[in-house]
Write an enzyme that holds these catalytic residues in place. Sequence first.
Site, mmCIF file in Angstrom:
data_model
loop_
_atom_site.group_PDB
_atom_site.id
_atom_site.type_symbol
_atom_site.label_atom_id
_atom_site.label_comp_id
_atom_site.label_asym_id
_atom_site.label_seq_id
_atom_site.Cartn_x
_atom_site.Cartn_y
_atom_site.Cartn_z
ATOM 1 N N ASP A 30 43.125 -15.288 -9.479
ATOM 2 C CA ASP A 30 41.675 -14.498 -9.485
ATOM 3 C C ASP A 30 41.781 -13.162 -9.684
ATOM 4 O OD1 ASP A 30 38.967 -13.738 -8.626
ATOM 5 O OD2 ASP A 30 38.880 -15.873 -8.019
ATOM 6 N N ILE A 31 40.645 -12.545 -10.574
ATOM 7 C CA ILE A 31 40.643 -11.168 -10.930
ATOM 8 C C ILE A 31 39.898 -10.584 -9.713
ATOM 9 C CG2 ILE A 31 41.069 -11.495 -13.413
ATOM 10 C CD1 ILE A 31 38.040 -10.821 -13.500
ATOM 11 N N ASN A 85 33.380 -25.026 -5.091
ATOM 12 C CA ASN A 85 31.959 -24.355 -5.074
ATOM 13 C C ASN A 85 30.978 -25.357 -5.924
ATOM 14 O OD1 ASN A 85 32.643 -22.393 -3.165
ATOM 15 N ND2 ASN A 85 32.997 -21.036 -4.894
ATOM 16 N N GLY A 91 27.688 -21.535 -4.728
ATOM 17 C CA GLY A 91 28.147 -20.420 -5.085
ATOM 18 C C GLY A 91 29.107 -20.400 -6.388
ATOM 19 N N GLN A 92 28.710 -21.511 -7.073
ATOM 20 C CA GLN A 92 29.591 -21.883 -8.465
ATOM 21 C C GLN A 92 29.184 -20.672 -9.427
ATOM 22 O OE1 GLN A 92 29.122 -25.937 -10.037
ATOM 23 N NE2 GLN A 92 30.908 -25.270 -11.452
ATOM 24 N N HIS A 98 36.413 -25.987 -10.967
ATOM 25 C CA HIS A 98 37.798 -25.443 -10.618
ATOM 26 C C HIS A 98 37.822 -25.146 -9.137
ATOM 27 C CE1 HIS A 98 34.258 -22.375 -10.611
ATOM 28 N NE2 HIS A 98 34.942 -21.772 -9.664
ATOM 29 N N HIS A 100 39.408 -23.100 -5.854
ATOM 30 C CA HIS A 100 40.008 -21.585 -5.277
ATOM 31 C C HIS A 100 41.276 -22.269 -4.668
ATOM 32 C CE1 HIS A 100 36.670 -18.918 -6.691
ATOM 33 N NE2 HIS A 100 35.871 -20.071 -6.710
#
Length: 112
Positions: A30-31, A85, A91-92, A98, A100
């Site tokens: 994750d960035i 999410n 919170g998507q 995906h 986390h």
Amino acid sequence: MEDCIFCKIVSGAIPADIVYRDDEHTAFRDIHPAAPIHALLVPNKHWPTLYDVPDAETHGKILQAACAAAAAMGLDKGGFRLVANFGPDGGQEVMHVHYHILGGRIMGWPPG
């Protein structure tokens, strides 16, 4: 999907720090990490939400790939948190299924 950032990462059009890949899934760092180790596991096929994943077998394969990605990052011994999410209230932010994968520290509860 042409406009999906995760599809572009899977195809290689956008560079990412890939930590795991198989024929059907890709995991990348994750960035904006929320933990010392934070990766996203995506199916290589585009499904916008968890409700769009076609069947239980496919859901299971995604979870197996998430565990394999966690192990590839060394999280199989101490543990990790797996978060999906769903929708704006959940919170998507990217409409591509995906998970986390978060680890590298003790996770508090409740999560937020």
